[in-house]
Scaffold this active site. Structure first.
Site, PDB file in Angstrom:
ATOM      1  N   HIS A   1      59.724  28.813  54.175  1.00 37.08           N
ATOM      2  CA  HIS A   1      58.419  29.449  54.345  1.00 37.08           C
ATOM      3  C   HIS A   1      58.513  30.751  55.125  1.00 37.08           C
ATOM      4  O   HIS A   1      57.522  31.280  55.596  1.00 37.08           O
ATOM      5  CB  HIS A   1      57.437  28.482  55.024  1.00 37.08           C
ATOM      6  CG  HIS A   1      57.150  27.251  54.218  1.00 37.08           C
ATOM      7  ND1 HIS A   1      56.278  26.273  54.624  1.00 37.08           N
ATOM      8  CD2 HIS A   1      57.619  26.843  53.007  1.00 37.08           C
ATOM      9  CE1 HIS A   1      56.228  25.301  53.696  1.00 37.08           C
ATOM     10  NE2 HIS A   1      57.043  25.633  52.719  1.00 37.08           N
TER      11      HIS A   1
ATOM     12  N   ASP B   1      60.587  24.315  55.208  1.00 35.30           N
ATOM     13  CA  ASP B   1      59.488  24.893  55.994  1.00 35.30           C
ATOM     14  C   ASP B   1      59.957  26.235  56.565  1.00 35.30           C
ATOM     15  O   ASP B   1      60.851  26.854  55.986  1.00 35.30           O
ATOM     16  CB  ASP B   1      59.049  23.878  57.072  1.00 35.30           C
ATOM     17  CG  ASP B   1      57.580  24.030  57.434  1.00 35.30           C
ATOM     18  OD1 ASP B   1      57.169  25.161  57.755  1.00 35.30           O
ATOM     19  OD2 ASP B   1      56.840  23.032  57.403  1.00 35.30           O
TER      20      ASP B   1
END
Ligand SMILES: *[C@@H]1O[C@H](CO)[C@@H](O)[C@H](O)[C@H]1NC(C)=O
Ligand SMILES: *[C@@H]1O[C@H](CO)[C@@H](O)[C@H](O)[C@H]1NC(C)=O
Ligand SMILES: *[C@@H]1O[C@H](CO)[C@@H](O)[C@H](O)[C@H]1NC(C)=O
Ligand SMILES: *[C@@H]1O[C@H](CO)[C@@H](O)[C@H](O)[C@H]1NC(C)=O
Ligand SMILES: *[C@@H]1O[C@H](CO)[C@@H](O)[C@H](O)[C@H]1NC(C)=O
Ligand SMILES: *[C@@H]1O[C@H](CO)[C@@H](O)[C@H](O)[C@H]1NC(C)=O
Ligand SMILES: *[C@@H]1O[C@H](CO)[C@@H](O)[C@H](O)[C@H]1NC(C)=O
Length: 381
Positions: free
Chosen positions: A242, A219
């Site tokens: 991310h 993430d």
């Protein structure tokens, strides 16, 4: 006279040497007092060593020597009487089954400690593989909470350095209500497919520095939530992951402003975003995000290198047609270079609910390859 003093000093030294076998101020979990052994569970030993070190009126150090140890959970509570260091040279492994934890959302927690140092080159292994398979928190708002590897709650004037967070079940490092804390040479490692494994998440804190970190996870590498001030992220490598993000903001009522974010000299490789600011539509209250500067950043095969998204609404959990009430201002992107994995290198989706918007896009000088109109954004504002 000098001679007497020397003799006295030697005598005092002998006296202190005979009283304590260990270095004063050092609380080694494998010493006879605590009895921890590599290969076994050190939960009790570590808790006892912390309690003793924390009560010490002079600076103290808890040491976990090299070796692999099982650790069911740890709650390191302050305030302590003097500066305290925890030096983890070995590897601590969490139970793979998070159901064993007293607090299901926490594996290791530091709370209300001033002048803490975490160091040693060791690893906090969250054993997350089993938990990732069951995790549906990315689409289910009411999902069960899952353990974060390391929490820092209300920690002040501290340094976290030379440690690795591996395969956390949930966020790796969560920083809440902290002031003046530096994270340096902290590594985060988890597979790109692991769900919700943000690297370092910061909330409601001031004066947090993250520097020389290597973060590869499933993430956000670094995520900066509401109520943060004076956050600096420098020389961080990110990927997979991310990207580095401010937000998401505006999901909950009464969020506090985000002011003063500097992201500088970072390299992002193979990430699904580069640097982004994300706010939810239909925010329950007004909000502010200002003075955010992104500079000297290299993007290697990054999918959305520069992104301001005021319509952030994953899995349709919101009313997408109601504009965000978060006011974004004084934002700059300078000297962002590299390659984009998609044709849309710079994307600024601002809120239609706030005008005029003062986001500054004119400083973007992307040397982005494979993108025909990389500078379109600079002229469209
Ligand atoms: C931040 O913490 C460090 C280490 O404890 C300390 O030396 C420094 O004075 C603190 N700075 C501020 C502004 O509080
Ligand atoms: C942190 O350090 C600063 C500067 O030394 C000091 O003023 C402050 O009281 C410290 N914070 C705590 C919680 O002790
Ligand atoms: C962090 O990763 C870097 C690059 O792989 C490595 O050189 C460094 O030793 C790592 N640090 C720790 C604490 O493991
Ligand atoms: C950026 O990082 C590189 C490598 O770590 C270093 O050589 C350079 O001096 C840094 N630049 C700035 C402006 O900090
Ligand atoms: C980027 O990701 C792809 C596919 O996941 C992988 O094959 C490639 O080696 C990665 N590149 C780098 C530079 O890490
Ligand atoms: C923009 O942000 C910078 C850095 O935080 C700050 O020094 C400057 O005063 C801000 N400018 C405005 C117009 O608020
Ligand atoms: C670039 O990123 C794309 C999308 O993540 C990936 O499929 C591809 O393998 C990557 N290429 C390289 C050279 O790493």
């Amino acid at each position: 006279m000098a001679r007497t003093l020397n003799i006295l000093a030697a005598f005092l030294f002998l006296l202190s040497a005979s009283k304590t076998q260990a270095e004063p101020g050092v609380f080694d979990v494998t010493s006879a007092t605590y009895g921890a052994k590599p290969g076994s569970d050190i939960t009790q030993a570590l808790a006892k060593a912390w309690t003793d070190a924390c009560a010490s009126p002079t600076p103290s150090k808890v040491v976990v020597p090299s070796g692999t140890y099982m650790l069911t959970e740890a709650s390191f509570k302050g305030p302590c009487k003097a500066p305290i260091e925890i030096q983890v040279q070995g590897k601590l492994t969490a139970p793979a089954d998070g159901g064993k934890l007293t607090r299901p959302d926490t594996w290791v927690c530091f709370e209300h400690v001033n002048k803490l140092t975490v160091s040693g080159g060791g690893t906090f292994d969250g054993q997350g593989a089993l938990a990732w398979k069951k995790n549906d928190c990315n689409k289910n708002k009411d999902c069960k909470s899952i353990a974060i590897n390391m929490r820092f709650d209300f920690v002040t004037n501290s340094t976290i350095q030379d440690i690795t967070s591996l395969d956390s079940k949930n966020f790796h490092v969560n920083v809440l209500g902290c002031h003046n804390v530096t994270f340096q040479r902290v590594n985060v490692t988890a597979p790109g497919e692991s769900i919700n494994t943000d690297g370092i998440h910061i909330g409601r804190s001031t004066g947090i520095k993250i520097t020389d970190a290597h973060i590869g996870t499933g993430d956000d590498c670094v995520s900066i939530g509401d109520g943060n001030k004076e956050i600096t992220v420098t020389r961080v490598t990110c990927g997979p992951g991310h990207g580095i993000s401010v937000g998401s903001l505006g999901r909950y009522p009464n969020e506090e402003p985000v002011v003063g974010i500097t992201v500088k000299n970072c390299t992002l490789t193979n990430t699904s975003n580069g640097v982004r600011i994300k706010t939810w539509p239909a925010s329950p209250s007004d909000g502010i995000a200002s003075d955010m500067h992104f500079e000297d950043i290299i993007m290697v095969n990054v999918s959305n290198p520069v992104l301001i998204d005021q319509q952030y609404c994953p899995w349709n959990q919101c009313k997408q047609n109601v504009p965000s009430k978060i006011k974004i201002s004084n934002v700059s992107f300078k000297n962002i270079k590299g390659s984009s994995a998609t044709p849309l290198a710079v994307q600024i989706v601002c809120s239609s609910g706030i005008a005029p918007l003062t986001s500054q896009c004119s400083n973007v000088k992307p040397t982005i390859t494979r993108v025909p109109n990389a500078l379109a954004c600079a002229t469209s504002l």
